[in-house]
Design a protein around this motif. Structure first.
Motif, PDB file in Angstrom:
ATOM      1  N   GLU A 101       0.561  -1.367   0.194  1.00 31.39           N
ATOM      2  CA  GLU A 101       0.240   0.033   0.036  1.00 31.39           C
ATOM      3  C   GLU A 101       0.769   1.413   0.138  1.00 31.39           C
ATOM      4  N   ASP A 102       1.383   1.567   1.406  1.00 31.30           N
ATOM      5  CA  ASP A 102       2.252   2.190   0.951  1.00 31.30           C
ATOM      6  C   ASP A 102       3.724   2.905   0.012  1.00 31.30           C
ATOM      7  N   THR A 103       4.643   1.834  -0.513  1.00 25.63           N
ATOM      8  CA  THR A 103       5.321   1.647  -0.668  1.00 25.63           C
ATOM      9  C   THR A 103       5.134   1.667  -2.786  1.00 25.63           C
ATOM     10  N   LEU A 104       4.583   0.668  -2.655  1.00 21.44           N
ATOM     11  CA  LEU A 104       4.123   0.458  -4.259  1.00 21.44           C
ATOM     12  C   LEU A 104       3.037   1.113  -4.911  1.00 21.44           C
ATOM     13  N   GLY A 105       1.886   2.027  -4.051  1.00 20.97           N
ATOM     14  CA  GLY A 105       0.875   2.672  -3.944  1.00 20.97           C
ATOM     15  C   GLY A 105      -0.403   1.773  -4.013  1.00 20.97           C
ATOM     16  N   LEU A 106      -0.116   0.696  -4.070  1.00 19.40           N
ATOM     17  CA  LEU A 106      -1.303  -0.242  -4.562  1.00 19.40           C
ATOM     18  C   LEU A 106      -2.214   0.033  -4.069  1.00 19.40           C
ATOM     19  N   SER A 107      -3.943  -0.483  -3.847  1.00 20.35           N
ATOM     20  CA  SER A 107      -5.014  -0.468  -2.844  1.00 20.35           C
ATOM     21  C   SER A 107      -5.251  -1.864  -2.595  1.00 20.35           C
ATOM     22  N   LEU A 108      -5.803  -1.715  -1.090  1.00 19.16           N
ATOM     23  CA  LEU A 108      -6.050  -3.009  -0.551  1.00 19.16           C
ATOM     24  C   LEU A 108      -7.814  -3.286  -1.851  1.00 19.16           C
ATOM     25  N   LEU A 109      -7.634  -4.101  -2.021  1.00 22.59           N
ATOM     26  CA  LEU A 109      -9.470  -4.195  -1.948  1.00 22.59           C
ATOM     27  C   LEU A 109     -10.448  -5.606  -1.544  1.00 22.59           C
ATOM     28  N   LYS A 110      -9.392  -6.212  -1.278  1.00 22.47           N
ATOM     29  CA  LYS A 110     -10.351  -6.766  -0.022  1.00 22.47           C
ATOM     30  C   LYS A 110      -9.912  -8.556   0.711  1.00 22.47           C
ATOM     31  N   ILE A 111      -9.741  -8.413   2.218  1.00 28.00           N
ATOM     32  CA  ILE A 111      -8.702  -9.643   2.603  1.00 28.00           C
ATOM     33  C   ILE A 111     -10.445 -10.515   3.044  1.00 28.00           C
ATOM     34  N   GLU A 112      -9.898 -11.319   2.863  1.00 31.24           N
ATOM     35  CA  GLU A 112     -10.528 -13.093   2.660  1.00 31.24           C
ATOM     36  C   GLU A 112     -10.382 -14.071   3.336  1.00 31.24           C
ATOM     37  N   GLU A 113     -10.805 -15.586   3.950  1.00 31.60           N
ATOM     38  CA  GLU A 113     -10.077 -16.523   4.090  1.00 31.60           C
ATOM     39  C   GLU A 113     -11.461 -17.519   3.397  1.00 31.60           C
ATOM     40  N   VAL A 114      -9.890 -18.585   2.464  1.00 31.02           N
ATOM     41  CA  VAL A 114     -10.931 -19.122   2.393  1.00 31.02           C
ATOM     42  C   VAL A 114     -10.556 -20.612   2.939  1.00 31.02           C
ATOM     43  N   GLU A 115     -11.218 -21.300   3.553  1.00 32.85           N
ATOM     44  CA  GLU A 115     -10.402 -22.585   4.441  1.00 32.85           C
ATOM     45  C   GLU A 115     -10.712 -23.645   4.061  1.00 32.85           C
ATOM     46  N   ASN A 116     -11.284 -24.336   2.397  1.00 32.18           N
ATOM     47  CA  ASN A 116     -10.489 -25.114   1.422  1.00 32.18           C
ATOM     48  C   ASN A 116      -9.659 -25.128   1.511  1.00 32.18           C
ATOM     49  N   GLN A 117      -8.294 -24.155   1.088  1.00 31.28           N
ATOM     50  CA  GLN A 117      -7.724 -23.965   0.831  1.00 31.28           C
ATOM     51  C   GLN A 117      -6.660 -23.498   1.761  1.00 31.28           C
ATOM     52  N   GLY A 118      -6.632 -23.552   2.746  1.00 30.19           N
ATOM     53  CA  GLY A 118      -5.960 -23.194   3.960  1.00 30.19           C
ATOM     54  C   GLY A 118      -5.330 -21.576   4.069  1.00 30.19           C
ATOM     55  N   VAL A 119      -5.822 -21.155   3.525  1.00 27.45           N
ATOM     56  CA  VAL A 119      -4.699 -19.507   2.844  1.00 27.45           C
ATOM     57  C   VAL A 119      -6.215 -17.924   3.492  1.00 27.45           C
ATOM     58  N   LYS A 120      -5.687 -17.152   3.286  1.00 29.25           N
ATOM     59  CA  LYS A 120      -5.873 -16.391   4.084  1.00 29.25           C
ATOM     60  C   LYS A 120      -5.544 -15.169   2.889  1.00 29.25           C
ATOM     61  N   VAL A 121      -6.564 -14.985   1.929  1.00 28.64           N
ATOM     62  CA  VAL A 121      -5.911 -13.748   1.194  1.00 28.64           C
ATOM     63  C   VAL A 121      -6.066 -12.322   1.428  1.00 28.64           C
ATOM     64  N   ALA A 122      -5.236 -11.523   0.252  1.00 30.12           N
ATOM     65  CA  ALA A 122      -5.553  -9.561   0.356  1.00 30.12           C
ATOM     66  C   ALA A 122      -5.471  -9.709  -1.465  1.00 30.12           C
ATOM     67  N   PHE A 123      -6.281  -9.372  -1.694  1.00 28.33           N
ATOM     68  CA  PHE A 123      -6.531  -8.376  -3.099  1.00 28.33           C
ATOM     69  C   PHE A 123      -5.758  -7.398  -3.176  1.00 28.33           C
ATOM     70  N   MET A 124      -4.899  -7.061  -4.028  1.00 34.09           N
ATOM     71  CA  MET A 124      -3.904  -6.079  -3.799  1.00 34.09           C
ATOM     72  C   MET A 124      -4.611  -5.243  -5.711  1.00 34.09           C
ATOM     73  N   ASP A 125      -5.245  -4.379  -6.138  1.00 31.30           N
ATOM     74  CA  ASP A 125      -5.016  -3.410  -7.106  1.00 31.30           C
ATOM     75  C   ASP A 125      -3.831  -3.358  -7.711  1.00 31.30           C
ATOM     76  N   GLY A 126      -3.733  -4.183  -8.759  1.00 31.70           N
ATOM     77  CA  GLY A 126      -2.041  -3.756  -9.219  1.00 31.70           C
ATOM     78  C   GLY A 126      -2.885  -2.833 -10.623  1.00 31.70           C
ATOM     79  N   GLY A 127      -3.794  -2.489 -10.848  1.00 32.91           N
ATOM     80  CA  GLY A 127      -4.094  -1.819 -12.368  1.00 32.91           C
ATOM     81  C   GLY A 127      -4.860  -2.844 -13.355  1.00 32.91           C
ATOM     82  N   ASN A 128      -3.980  -3.514 -14.487  1.00 31.30           N
ATOM     83  CA  ASN A 128      -4.090  -4.977 -15.405  1.00 31.30           C
ATOM     84  C   ASN A 128      -4.757  -5.655 -15.046  1.00 31.30           C
TER      85      ASN A 128
END
Length: 137
Positions: free
Chosen positions: A22-49
């Protein structure tokens, strides 16, 4: 393949790396969610394209935990946006591609996903990501 949808990046802790994205690269956080069946917490960052998907393991049995243990943090996979994921899987299999997932499974954001085996893709883990069932995608 319609487009590159996102690049998955394995991280030990989303909280510890979020400021860099967010601060260094200037990307925006879109959302954070947990995907239990894959054993992960994910954060999607807006990279433009395309989006960057930060993947944090939820437990030691998570494939992401094993990846970080073996290779360290870094690029985990590249996801292609597709429509008709079942047909794409069958098409790839007829071309000799070995699939990790022979049937789609639920992924982040309600997408249907399936992974190609890296041994069939010259060492790269590719994900098929079908969002055609999601409104607005």
């Amino acid at each position: 393949m319609k487009k590159v949808d996102h690049i998955g990046i394995a991280v030990s802790s989303i909280d510890n790396v979020l400021a860099f994205y967010e601060d260094t690269l200037g990307l925006s956080l879109l959302k954070i969610e947990e995907v239990e069946n894959q054993g992960v917490k994910v954060a999607f960052m807006d990279g433009g394209n395309l989006k960057l998907e930060l993947l944090e393991p939820l437990h030691k049995e998570s494939p992401i935990a094993a990846f970080i243990e073996k290779k360290g943090e870094g690029i985990h996979h590249i996801a292609f946006g597709v429509e008709g994921i079942e047909e794409r899987i069958k098409e790839l299999q007829t071309k000799g591609v070995r699939m990790i997932n022979e049937t789609p499974k639920p992924g982040a954001g309600g997408a249907s996903v399936a992974f190609m085996h890296p041994k069939s893709a010259h060492g790269v883990l590719y994900e098929l990501c079908d969002k055609s069932n999601i409104k607005g995608e």
